[in-house]
Design a protein around this motif. Structure first.
Motif, PDB file in Angstrom:
ATOM      1  N   ARG A 262     -11.903  30.779  -6.760  1.00  0.00           N
ATOM      2  CA  ARG A 262     -12.054  32.063  -6.061  1.00  0.00           C
ATOM      3  C   ARG A 262     -10.780  32.899  -6.192  1.00  0.00           C
ATOM      4  NH1 ARG A 262     -15.548  33.847  -2.218  1.00  0.00           N
ATOM      5  NH2 ARG A 262     -17.380  32.567  -1.793  1.00  0.00           N
ATOM      6  N   PHE A 263      -9.652  32.230  -6.068  1.00  0.00           N
ATOM      7  CA  PHE A 263      -8.365  32.923  -6.214  1.00  0.00           C
ATOM      8  C   PHE A 263      -8.270  33.571  -7.591  1.00  0.00           C
ATOM      9  CE2 PHE A 263      -4.057  32.796  -7.925  1.00  0.00           C
ATOM     10  CZ  PHE A 263      -3.367  33.573  -7.005  1.00  0.00           C
ATOM     11  N   ILE A 264      -8.648  32.846  -8.620  1.00  0.00           N
ATOM     12  CA  ILE A 264      -8.573  33.370  -9.991  1.00  0.00           C
ATOM     13  C   ILE A 264      -9.470  34.594 -10.148  1.00  0.00           C
ATOM     14  CG2 ILE A 264      -9.144  32.856 -12.401  1.00  0.00           C
ATOM     15  CD1 ILE A 264      -8.236  29.955 -11.805  1.00  0.00           C
ATOM     16  N   GLU A 265     -10.687  34.540  -9.608  1.00  0.00           N
ATOM     17  CA  GLU A 265     -11.607  35.676  -9.748  1.00  0.00           C
ATOM     18  C   GLU A 265     -11.077  36.916  -9.035  1.00  0.00           C
ATOM     19  OE1 GLU A 265     -14.168  35.739 -11.858  1.00  0.00           O
ATOM     20  OE2 GLU A 265     -13.375  33.754 -12.338  1.00  0.00           O
ATOM     21  N   GLU A 266     -10.514  36.727  -7.839  1.00  0.00           N
ATOM     22  CA  GLU A 266      -9.989  37.880  -7.119  1.00  0.00           C
ATOM     23  C   GLU A 266      -8.725  38.408  -7.798  1.00  0.00           C
ATOM     24  OE1 GLU A 266      -9.477  40.728  -3.801  1.00  0.00           O
ATOM     25  OE2 GLU A 266     -10.949  40.036  -5.268  1.00  0.00           O
ATOM     26  N   LEU A 267      -7.913  37.523  -8.350  1.00  0.00           N
ATOM     27  CA  LEU A 267      -6.713  37.969  -9.055  1.00  0.00           C
ATOM     28  C   LEU A 267      -7.093  38.748 -10.316  1.00  0.00           C
ATOM     29  CD1 LEU A 267      -3.547  37.680  -8.906  1.00  0.00           C
ATOM     30  CD2 LEU A 267      -3.816  35.971 -10.711  1.00  0.00           C
TER      31      LEU A 267
END
Length: 389
Positions: A262-267
């Motif tokens: 999720r962190f990667i997608e938002e970043l």
């Protein structure tokens, strides 16, 4: 290319979306498109917005021959699909999953190396060598030259309509010559002695009953190298910078590693490695009430679209619970074929770092950014790494 803009383009993007969602800008009088729906429209209509725009951007008069201008990035229709079919063999789900154990191993080794050093320049010590080693191994290229691959990719990504200086022009021309010479030698070697790698696959490949020419193979390999490195390196670099500046988010990820995807997608939305892609109008067309002439170069500004308040609630806020996908890897026929590999490299890379360290601290207040109108990320990021207890 202005240093202030490179450091933070988002206020300028917001002004474009608000006041001039379609407008001519420097360099070269390109037509910048900044709102989400308009960018999607450009990406999804290749008949009107053709990828030949890349040929204009990647083949300036000062350069001479440019592999990027003749790659599948600059093609549409059957010619694009012919080469994309080949790329899919190397970057499909099965092929990428086979690479996962190696990526985990490399990430763990590099994280351990950072622990020994304590302080390091994170781009050259982690964000760059991880994807460089992966893509170099996938292609079967000489491991001793992996350090040169990123230099080559940076030179290709720095191509602009006018050179930044004569030294810049000379460096890019020399890079193209060096890459072409080296890859020609590799192709010749694989014809003599095949191996289990991408170059051998390309030498043997037939699409629609035709083999690839050496020039097509070189163009293909250069694209894979540039696209495979620029996106992944800047994704990892942006992640390390963000976590160094947001220790609460870092602590949350350490406590809940399942949130890393999720962190990667938002970043990817919040700090898009790919800031824009170029297209070329095949006819006069109207977009957001503005008439764009035929044969104009259109700059679809993904970095602006991914923060469009019409699409995202509070787009300037980093939100791990956000559900809407971004345009970080494009849309339509040219959706990034290496997106799965880039995500995996970022996931396993961050996983290794978060398991080994309780935090990162910046050692410099200034962050120099790379020079490219297409991709964006920190060029240098000195960090202190604090081992986990």
């Amino acid at each position: 290319m202005d240093s202030g803009f490179r450091a933070n383009p988002y206020p300028s993007y917001a002004g474009l979306r608000r006041d001039q969602p379609v407008v001519q800008v420097d360099p070269g009088g390109f037509w910048a498109v900044s709102r989400y729906d308009d960018v999607v429209h450009v990406l999804r209509h290749p008949q009107r917005f053709t990828s030949h725009g890349f040929q204009v951007a990647w083949q300036p008069a000062w350069l001479g021959y440019s592999p990027m201008a003749h790659s599948m990035l600059a093609l549409d229709g059957g010619a694009h699909q012919r080469l994309r079919t080949l790329a899919a063999r190397a970057f499909n789900g099965t092929a990428v999953r086979r690479l996962e154990p190696r990526i985990r191993q490399l990430a763990a080794q590099m994280a351990e190396g950072l622990a020994v050093q304590g302080e390091a320049e994170a781009i050259s010590a982690f964000a760059m060598p991880l994807p460089t080693t992966v893509i170099g191994g996938l292609m079967g290229l000489d491991a001793s030259l992996h350090g040169r691959f990123k230099d080559w990719a940076d030179a290709m990504a720095s191509i602009t309509p006018e050179p930044l200086s004569e030294a810049h022009a000379a460096r890019v021309r020399a890079t193209v010559e060096e890459m072409t010479r080296y890859l020609t030698e590799v192709i010749d070697a694989r014809r003599r002695e095949p191996a289990e790698d991408l170059v051998t696959d390309l030498v043997r490949a037939e699409v629609q009953g035709q083999s690839l020419t050496d020039r097509e193979i070189i163009d293909f390999l250069v694209l894979m190298m540039v696209a495979g490195l620029e996106t992944a390196v800047h994704l990892l670099g942006n992640a390390l910078l963000f976590l160094a500046e947001n220790p609460d988010e870092l602590a949350r990820l350490r406590a809940e590693p399942l949130l890393i995807p999720r962190f990667i997608e938002e970043l990817l939305r919040y700090e898009s490695p790919v800031q824009c892609v170029l297209r070329f109008t095949t006819a006069e067309t109207k977009l957001a009430g503005v008439t764009i002439p035929r044969d104009a170069v259109v700059m679809a500004v993904i970095g602006a679209a991914n923060r469009d308040e019409r699409r995202y609630s509070e787009p300037e806020r980093f939100d791990l619970q956000r559900e809407q996908p971004s345009l970080a890897f494009g849309q339509g026929a040219h959706h990034c074929i290496g997106a799965m590999l880039a995500r995996m490299e970022a996931h396993r890379g961050l996983e290794a770092l978060l398991a080994r360290f309780q935090g990162f601290t910046r050692l410099s207040s200034e962050v120099p950014w790379n020079l490219s109108f297409a991709v964006r990320g920190p060029a240098c990021l000195p960090l202190r790494f604090m081992p986990a207890r």
